[in-house]
Design a protein around this motif. Structure first.
Motif, PDB file in Angstrom:
ATOM      1  N   THR A 269      36.397 -96.067  24.086  1.00  0.00           N
ATOM      2  CA  THR A 269      36.284 -97.110  23.067  1.00  0.00           C
ATOM      3  C   THR A 269      36.289 -98.524  23.638  1.00  0.00           C
ATOM      4  N   GLU A 270      36.532 -98.647  24.935  1.00  0.00           N
ATOM      5  CA  GLU A 270      36.615 -99.998  25.513  1.00  0.00           C
ATOM      6  C   GLU A 270      36.478 -99.923  27.020  1.00  0.00           C
ATOM      7  N   MET A 326      29.352-102.226  24.283  1.00  0.00           N
ATOM      8  CA  MET A 326      30.739-102.609  24.571  1.00  0.00           C
ATOM      9  C   MET A 326      30.835-103.527  25.784  1.00  0.00           C
TER      10      MET A 326
END
Length: 511
Positions: A269-270, A326
């Motif tokens: 997610t990051e 991202m």
């Protein structure tokens, strides 16, 4: 005399040293009490010993906890989730489909020392319920127009023919891909027959065993085909057909894990990264980024694990474009390199399972009509799978995997029944939808690094032929990472640079 003695007893009591029966009883009771007291003191020594022994045990446990709590120890007051990924890995592969596990296998295969390369594969859907790999039609063919795709198919077919030599695991059952070598049969109309002839020359030159058929020859070999409108047909004689995608995926996964690759159920997610600024000769300032770690979010939980790494492989398939966002790719200043996104997005495709007891027999190839409709046999007993790609303007909503049954009625069945009259009578028994990792730029693979992120490698954008090319692409990506360049097949034409220079690598399709 006796009377006198009794009187003396009354006055002075019994003679010294003599006890009455009552006194004897009293003294006996007194002695028993003292004996019991003595016994109590004796057992008290044992009790004291047990007390100090227990105290020493507790003190030892406290000393151990105190040592564990010192810096550098592994002790923690919290329970450790055994499903968390490791804190460090050399290479993190995002995407645990067939492409991700193929890359993991080849990385472990090429490492010089056992355990020399720590490979972590992160997959957000461990059930693979929405994975492109297992929702595909499972075909493999050499009938492409680009030499690179032909060579990828030839190499992958050779790998699959000898799969147990590559992916067999000691004391495990042998792998059965259920590879059906019935070939592909492409049909061309007059408008595209010349493209089929040019593709045929390219395919033969690359080493593919392909044969051209006239309408008459086509009818003789496959009498169930309606040849109306067909000017030319191309039939694959070797290394073409279909296989079980789930078996190939699990074979790569099982072998890679047996060689030391680590699997993790979670979602990246990051990214944490460092940035350095350079100025080009044109005066443009570029932010060069290097990934330091990835954040892996655990499923159905607020828990996450940062994983430090040297290299990230983007094998996230249909969602690989979102992954690069991202890192800011696609959001840079207008007309800059950073403003160019990774052109990969999910496209939904339907697969319909039909039953037709009077349909074509066991020699049925993977038929692709020039209308875009395809059909192949599915097992035995008159079962088939069929489908078609929609027009660009009619692409279905890709936010879910719901099946549109009207698409079959309006866009598939009419063409299918026209080309194979036996399919005028059939029954749809089931259907599903899956995602393509669709490259909107030229519908071909994107392999290699991004110019602004030098430690992220792409293996995405295959637009429907990633499954069949996964064995060869996995090897190519491992070569890029560990050797610094391609060693077996040169796939440099599939790099991200062609997107920067706006030079698409398009297939010359006949549909």
């Amino acid at each position: 005399m006796s009377a006198m003695w009794r009187r003396l007893q009354v006055k002075v009591g019994p003679a010294r040293g003599l006890l009455t029966s009552t006194q004897v009883t009293r003294r006996s009771t007194w002695l028993n009490g003292h004996l019991s007291l003595c016994q109590s003191f004796s057992t008290g020594t044992s009790l004291r010993n047990d007390f100090f022994k227990d105290l020493e045990t507790h003190m030892e446990a406290m000393r151990k906890k105190a040592m564990d709590a010192l810096p550098g120890s592994s002790w923690t007051p919290l329970e450790i989730n055994p499903n968390l990924p490791p804190e460090r890995a050399d290479i993190v592969i995002v995407g645990g489909g067939v492409m991700g596990w193929s890359i993991a296998y080849w990385l472990k295969q090429k490492e010089m020392v056992r355990g020399g390369v720590r490979v972590l594969v992160v997959e957000k859907d461990p059930t693979y319920s929405q994975a492109s790999t297992v929702l595909s039609a499972g075909g493999i063919r050499q009938q492409f127009s680009l030499p690179e795709n032909i060579h990828l198919s030839l190499a992958s077919a050779d790998f699959m023919r000898n799969i147990n030599e590559h992916l067999g695991v000691l004391n495990e059952d042998p792998i059965d891909l259920q590879f059906n070598h019935s070939g592909y049969l492409f049909l061309a109309s007059e408008a595209v027959a010349h493209i089929m002839e040019e593709n045929y020359s390219t395919q033969r030159y690359a080493g593919a065993k392909v044969f051209l058929l006239s309408p008459t020859q086509l009818k003789e070999k496959f009498p169930w085909v309606n040849t109306e409108g067909v000017v030319l047909a191309s039939y694959g004689l070797e290394n073409e057909g279909w296989f079980d995608p789930w078996t190939l995926l699990n074979a790569f996964k099982r072998k890679a894990i047996s060689m030391g690759a680590i699997q993790c159920c979670g979602e990246v997610t990051e990214f944490k990264y460092t940035t350095s600024v350079i100025t080009t000769t044109d005066g443009e300032k570029l932010d060069l980024r290097r990934i330091k770690s990835v954040k892996v979010q655990m499923p159905n939980s607020l828990e996450y694990q940062p994983v430090e790494c040297a290299i990230v492989v983007n094998a996230a398939g249909a969602f690989s474009g979102k992954l690069t966002e991202m890192l800011g790719i696609g959001f840079g200043p207008k007309q800059s390199i950073a403003a160019i996104p990774l052109p990969v997005e999910p496209r939904k495709r339907y697969v319909y399972v039909v039953r037709c007891p009077d349909g074509p027999g066991l020699d049925t190839p993977f038929l692709i009509d020039y209308s875009g409709v395809y059909v192949r046999r599915e097992g035995l007993g008159g079962n088939y799978i069929t489908g078609a790609s929609p027009e660009e303007a009619a692409e279905p909503d890709a936010s879910d995997l719901e099946v549109d049954h009207s698409f079959f009625q309006e866009n598939v069945w009419p063409h299918l029944a026209f080309r194979v009259p036996a399919f005028e009578k059939l029954k749809v028994t089931s259907a599903w939808a899956g995602f393509y990792d669709y490259n909107t730029f030229d519908q071909n693979a994107i392999i290699g690094t991004h110019p602004l992120i030098n430690n992220m490698y792409f293996a995405t954008g295959f637009s429907g032929h990633g499954l069949q090319h996964s064995p060869a692409v996995g090897r190519a990506v491992a070569e890029l990472i560990l050797d610094g360049n391609y060693k077996t097949l040169d796939l440099s034409s599939f790099s991200f640079n062609r997107i920067l220079t706006q030079e698409p690598k398009l297939e010359r399709n006949i549909v």
